[in-house]
Scaffold this motif. Structure first.
Motif, PDB file in Angstrom:
ATOM      1  N   LYS A 162      11.032  -4.487  14.639  1.00  0.00           N
ATOM      2  CA  LYS A 162      12.193  -4.480  15.530  1.00  0.00           C
ATOM      3  C   LYS A 162      12.267  -3.188  16.330  1.00  0.00           C
ATOM      4  O   LYS A 162      12.537  -3.204  17.546  1.00  0.00           O
ATOM      5  N   ALA A 163      12.031  -2.068  15.657  1.00  0.00           N
ATOM      6  CA  ALA A 163      12.086  -0.781  16.360  1.00  0.00           C
ATOM      7  C   ALA A 163      11.001  -0.686  17.421  1.00  0.00           C
ATOM      8  O   ALA A 163      11.253  -0.211  18.545  1.00  0.00           O
ATOM      9  N   PHE A 164       9.790  -1.122  17.116  1.00  0.00           N
ATOM     10  CA  PHE A 164       8.719  -1.090  18.109  1.00  0.00           C
ATOM     11  C   PHE A 164       9.033  -1.989  19.304  1.00  0.00           C
ATOM     12  O   PHE A 164       8.770  -1.630  20.457  1.00  0.00           O
ATOM     13  N   ILE A 165       9.600  -3.134  19.043  1.00  0.00           N
ATOM     14  CA  ILE A 165       9.972  -4.042  20.141  1.00  0.00           C
ATOM     15  C   ILE A 165      11.026  -3.399  21.035  1.00  0.00           C
ATOM     16  O   ILE A 165      10.950  -3.468  22.270  1.00  0.00           O
ATOM     17  N   MET A 166      12.025  -2.752  20.420  1.00  0.00           N
ATOM     18  CA  MET A 166      13.064  -2.101  21.210  1.00  0.00           C
ATOM     19  C   MET A 166      12.496  -0.971  22.065  1.00  0.00           C
ATOM     20  O   MET A 166      12.831  -0.843  23.252  1.00  0.00           O
ATOM     21  N   VAL A 167      11.635  -0.163  21.494  1.00  0.00           N
ATOM     22  CA  VAL A 167      11.064   0.963  22.251  1.00  0.00           C
ATOM     23  C   VAL A 167      10.212   0.470  23.406  1.00  0.00           C
ATOM     24  O   VAL A 167      10.322   0.952  24.550  1.00  0.00           O
ATOM     25  N   ILE A 168       9.359  -0.502  23.159  1.00  0.00           N
ATOM     26  CA  ILE A 168       8.481  -1.014  24.214  1.00  0.00           C
ATOM     27  C   ILE A 168       9.297  -1.680  25.322  1.00  0.00           C
ATOM     28  O   ILE A 168       9.034  -1.471  26.523  1.00  0.00           O
ATOM     29  N   CYS A 169      10.284  -2.465  24.955  1.00  0.00           N
ATOM     30  CA  CYS A 169      11.101  -3.149  25.972  1.00  0.00           C
ATOM     31  C   CYS A 169      11.957  -2.156  26.764  1.00  0.00           C
ATOM     32  O   CYS A 169      12.183  -2.360  27.968  1.00  0.00           O
ATOM     33  N   CYS A 170      12.437  -1.097  26.131  1.00  0.00           N
ATOM     34  CA  CYS A 170      13.179  -0.072  26.881  1.00  0.00           C
ATOM     35  C   CYS A 170      12.262   0.610  27.899  1.00  0.00           C
ATOM     36  O   CYS A 170      12.689   0.892  29.033  1.00  0.00           O
TER      37      CYS A 170
END
Length: 564
Positions: A162-170
């Motif tokens: 979840k954290a990796f998805i949030m960082v990449i999408c930001c």
């Protein structure tokens, strides 16, 4: 001879007299009879004349009916409501139900709102801390290829993803120019903007329906036991699809927020009025349809998610406008009427829609207490040690609310509105994070306490106990395999126990099945069917109970779309 003649003469004289006497007596008798009949006829005539006069008075000719008689008849006529008492009591109960709907509905909406808020705050508070605690272990496993005990749990892997998805999408969303999008939308006509807003609402529902399935597939692919190292390569396409979904969904919500911002800043407010009137079209599409209890539950969850999303969109619009006016507090009062208009229209539409749906489908206001107990049951069951999903994912599956895209968009807007200048900015950022953490902890404590109260009021404690016993993992006879690390790890020396992730289809397998050698106990006398029609009635009752029971709705289906 003379005597005989005199005797004959006397007989001749007496015979007419005798006849006259008989005639007189007969006439007197007839007169008496006539007198009697006459008195009777006079008596009957008197009664008949009175009845005829009354009938004449009642049956007046049309020429004798006057306006005064009609008005007096209308003023003095009456009727008896007691002759149809059940019907009028039912109508009165419907009125009382409509009066209770706003209160009961808002209780459910407030509880659901704080559930969504709890899942939303989790993305900014506990998720970063959990990832910081997991990353050292994960780096040790990846860099040194330790073959010790299993150090990473499946839930921690899901948090890292979840954290990796949030960082990449930001990072990807940073390349989307919000100002250019605003001016492009503002240059369109009102009708085009109205169509765009409706299209975005439909697309948001479609994305929400498929989004949680994509994320669940990613989580299970990462957490399932794997026999070969090559099996981990299958995680890459799932991760790419999840990143693409979150990014597209965040862009879609950004377009919605931009359209709403244009409506706020329009001079004549016509676009905002049209967009808010669109909510009343929802009444036409919902009120005149047949709704069962489970379908109304699904619609209530959708309304909760829609209301929370609209509040976040209004927050984004206010942040963008305050940034354009250099955070002038006076401009906030300019935005306040439009904000109140959006919130009021949402509440009014929900109240009217649910009031008429319950009226037309003969549902009581107590169903909303059952819905609240069902949401409380999901919250409490997902926070147990034997839970098979996170409580934020449970809210997403039940309501269709996925916090990842909304959190990514809010981070993008906040970072564009704020500028880091000096150490004071970082101090304020730390204080803001501590405030959010405090709000998250207090909100979670209150929600768990309220949920326990709702479950106790709905008498669902036994079901919660059965759910806990059914979800309890069985004792493994062989060594469990770690999702990450060496398969030769010894679970006895592990300080952290590896939870077993169970899918809904596997929950039924945890209940011990009777062996062939085990003698079958006869059912008690109260449970034995009586008569040939008893088994059929029992099956029908079981099917009806399963259909009407809210606990029978599949938790792993978005918004309960599949009703068993």
């Amino acid at each position: 001879m003379r005597g005989a003649k005199e005797e004959d003469r006397s007989e001749g004289v007496s015979a007419p007299r005798h006849k006259a006497l008989l005639h007189r007596r007969g006439r007197e008798g007839s007169q008496h009879k006539e007198t009697t009949m006459g008195s009777r006829s006079r008596l009957a005539g008197t009664v008949g004349s009175s009845g005829t006069s009354a009938a004449k008075r009642e049956r007046r000719p049309l020429g004798d009916v006057s306006l005064l008689h009609f008005v007096s008849a209308e003023l003095t006529r009456g009727y008896f409501l007691q002759h149809n008492e059940a019907k009028f009591m039912e109508r009165r109960q419907r009125v009382y139900t409509c009066m209770r709907i706003p209160r009961e509905l808002e209780k459910l909406m407030v509880f659901g709102f704080f559930l969504c808020l709890d899942a939303f705050l989790y993305m900014f508070t506990l998720l970063p801390l959990r990832v910081l605690l997991t990353l050292p272990r994960l780096l040790l496993l990846l860099c040194f290829k330790l073959r010790g005990p299993c150090m990473v749990q499946p839930s921690q892997l899901c948090d890292v993803l979840k954290a990796f998805i949030m960082v990449i999408c930001c990072c990807l969303l940073h390349y989307v120019d919000y100002s250019m999008m605003y001016h492009m939308i503002r240059g369109q006509s009102v009708i085009k903007l109205y169509v765009i807003y409706n299209m975005m609402e439909v697309a948001d529902r479609l994305f929400s329906s498929v989004g949680q399935d994509i994320l669940d597939a990613l989580y299970w692919t990462a957490a399932e036991p794997k026999e070969r190292k090559r099996a981990h390569i299958g995680l890459i396409p799932h991760f790419v699809i999840a990143v693409l979904y979150v990014f597209l969904h965040a862009v879609l919500i950004m377009i919605q927020a931009t359209t709403l911002n244009v409506a706020f800043n329009s001079h004549n407010k016509s676009l905002l009025t049209i967009m808010m009137s669109n909510n009343f079209v929802e009444i036409k599409g919902s009120v005149f349809k047949k709704f069962e209890k489970n379908n109304l539950f699904r619609m209530s969850n959708s309304d909760i998610k829609e209301r929370f999303t609209n509040y976040v969109l209004v927050l984004i619009v206010c942040l963008r406008n305050m940034e354009q006016f250099s955070w002038n507090p006076e401009h906030l009062w300019v935005l306040l009427p439009d904000v109140c208009m959006v919130i009021t229209s949402e509440v009014a539409v929900d109240v009217v829609k649910h009031a008429f749906i319950t009226k037309f489908n003969d549902l009581t206001a107590d169903v909303y207490s059952e819905y609240r107990a069902r949401l409380a049951f999901d919250l409490v069951s997902s926070r147990q040690k034997t839970a098979c999903t996170d409580y934020s994912d449970s809210v997403a599956r039940r309501m269709g609310f996925i916090p990842l895209p909304l959190a990514v968009l809010l981070i993008r807007v906040v970072l564009s509105c704020l500028r880091a200048e000096g150490p004071l900015f970082y101090v304020c950022l730390v204080l803001f994070f501590m405030g959010m953490m405090t709000l998250k902890v207090l909100n979670s404590i209150i929600l768990v306490g309220k949920s326990c109260i709702y479950i106790k009021e709905a008498n669902l404690e036994d079901r919660l106990t059965r759910h806990r016993s059914a979800s309890a993992p069985r004792k493994a006879t062989s060594r469990p395999k770690c999702p990450v690390g060496s398969p030769k790890a010894d679970p006895v020396d592990s300080p952290i126990s590896t939870p077993i992730i169970l899918q809904p289809a596997e929950l039924g397998s945890l209940v011990p099945k009777p062996s062939i050698c085990t003698p079958v106990r006869p059912p008690p006398e109260s449970d034995r069917a009586e008569g040939p029609g008893a088994p059929q009635n029992a099956s029908e009752a079981k099917l009806r109970t399963r259909k009407d029971d809210l606990l029978g709705i599949d938790r792993f289906t978005i918004c309960g779309n599949r009703i068993d």
